[in-house]
Scaffold this motif. Structure first.
Motif, mmCIF file in Angstrom:
data_model
loop_
_atom_site.group_PDB
_atom_site.id
_atom_site.type_symbol
_atom_site.label_atom_id
_atom_site.label_comp_id
_atom_site.label_asym_id
_atom_site.label_seq_id
_atom_site.Cartn_x
_atom_site.Cartn_y
_atom_site.Cartn_z
ATOM 1 N N ARG A 1 1.128 -1.096 -0.202
ATOM 2 C CA ARG A 1 0.172 -0.082 0.151
ATOM 3 C C ARG A 1 0.387 1.008 0.148
ATOM 4 O O ARG A 1 1.219 1.747 1.111
ATOM 5 N N PHE B 1 -2.249 -3.568 6.493
ATOM 6 C CA PHE B 1 -3.364 -2.827 7.105
ATOM 7 C C PHE B 1 -4.240 -3.772 7.228
ATOM 8 O O PHE B 1 -4.493 -3.823 9.071
ATOM 9 N N GLU C 1 2.121 5.399 10.712
ATOM 10 C CA GLU C 1 0.908 5.363 9.660
ATOM 11 C C GLU C 1 0.136 3.577 9.865
ATOM 12 O O GLU C 1 0.397 2.535 9.664
ATOM 13 N N PRO D 1 -4.495 2.200 10.060
ATOM 14 C CA PRO D 1 -5.182 2.957 9.418
ATOM 15 C C PRO D 1 -6.026 3.440 10.423
ATOM 16 O O PRO D 1 -5.669 3.183 11.744
ATOM 17 N N MET D 2 -7.041 4.583 10.190
ATOM 18 C CA MET D 2 -7.725 5.589 11.481
ATOM 19 C C MET D 2 -8.304 4.890 12.025
ATOM 20 O O MET D 2 -8.571 5.171 13.333
ATOM 21 N N GLU D 3 -9.358 4.254 12.192
ATOM 22 C CA GLU D 3 -9.705 3.058 12.700
ATOM 23 C C GLU D 3 -9.312 1.994 14.592
ATOM 24 O O GLU D 3 -10.138 1.819 15.390
ATOM 25 N N ARG E 1 -5.163 12.728 10.084
ATOM 26 C CA ARG E 1 -5.417 11.739 9.447
ATOM 27 C C ARG E 1 -5.314 12.110 7.983
ATOM 28 O O ARG E 1 -5.469 12.926 7.523
ATOM 29 N N TYR E 2 -4.896 10.819 6.645
ATOM 30 C CA TYR E 2 -5.079 11.072 5.397
ATOM 31 C C TYR E 2 -5.974 10.010 5.197
ATOM 32 O O TYR E 2 -5.683 8.976 5.384
ATOM 33 N N SER E 3 -6.737 10.246 4.280
ATOM 34 C CA SER E 3 -7.741 9.315 3.170
ATOM 35 C C SER E 3 -8.179 8.540 4.804
ATOM 36 O O SER E 3 -8.979 8.860 5.272
ATOM 37 N N SER E 4 -8.378 7.076 4.367
ATOM 38 C CA SER E 4 -7.992 6.357 5.031
ATOM 39 C C SER E 4 -7.113 5.113 6.164
ATOM 40 O O SER E 4 -7.136 5.086 6.776
ATOM 41 N N SER E 5 -6.252 6.314 6.294
ATOM 42 C CA SER E 5 -4.884 6.589 7.666
ATOM 43 C C SER E 5 -5.010 7.316 8.126
ATOM 44 O O SER E 5 -5.175 8.305 7.695
ATOM 45 N N GLU E 6 -4.404 7.557 9.120
ATOM 46 C CA GLU E 6 -3.718 7.912 10.476
ATOM 47 C C GLU E 6 -2.590 7.965 10.750
ATOM 48 O O GLU E 6 -1.771 6.865 10.538
#
Length: 182
Positions: free
Chosen positions: A22, A121, A148, A150-152, A169-174
């Motif tokens: 990724r 991820f 880096e 996943p933001m969840e 946060r950027y897109s679906s990540s932190e």
């Protein structure tokens, strides 16, 4: 994917096809390097999940002295070697194929100025890796650890001797960048 600044600016990098890696987006890469000063003269870098080698090669392009890259996927290791050869920086790169647990055990007596923790991820290992780096004193004073994830995911942001320099946060990540304090 390309290198965004430094000696190799705009040079394209090979990546693995499919979803095995990724790549970090250019915008995210730019924010990461801006947060740690933009250029890394003489720095020693550790990239625990190398992927294509983009973060390490970006670091070399920005003046890092050398980079140690770990990846468990032989296809990723081959892509890293190909990118390294295409840029002619083989002498600055130390590329390891194997599990991060095994390779970190071999590197635990080294100190790094920048450490990249960008696992696949599905792997929830940021806290485990931070604890290992702290326990083994692997980050230079004034050095950085960039993670880096996943933001969840819930990641501890409090480690002895480190402060959070950036959390965004950027897109679906932190992204979180820890700075080693004195």
């Amino acid at each position: 994917m390309r290198i965004i600044a430094g000696t190799f600016r705009s040079r394209k990098l090979e990546t693995l096809e499919g979803l095995k890696t990724r790549p970090t987006l250019d915008k995210t890469k730019g924010a990461i390097f801006s947060s740690i000063g933009g250029y890394l003269p003489g720095f020693v870098v550790l990239d625990v999940f190398g992927g294509s080698g983009a973060l390490s090669l970006e670091s070399i392009s920005r003046g890092a002295k050398e980079a140690y890259i770990i990846d468990n996927n032989i296809d990723a290791v081959n892509i890293i070697k190909k990118n390294t050869n295409n840029l002619g920086v083989e002498k600055q790169m130390h590329i390891y194929h194997g599990s991060f647990e095994t390779i970190l055990g071999k590197l635990k007596n080294k100190k790094f100025d920048v450490v990249f923790l960008d696992p696949p991820f599905r792997m929830k290992v940021i806290d485990e890796l931070m604890e290992y780096l702290v326990k083994n004193d692997m980050v230079e004073v004034g050095g950085y650890v960039m993670a880096e994830y996943p933001m969840e995911d819930i990641v501890n942001k409090s480690y002895d001797g480190f402060r959070v320099k950036l959390c965004k946060r950027y897109s679906s990540s932190e992204i979180v960048i820890f700075e080693r304090e004195e």
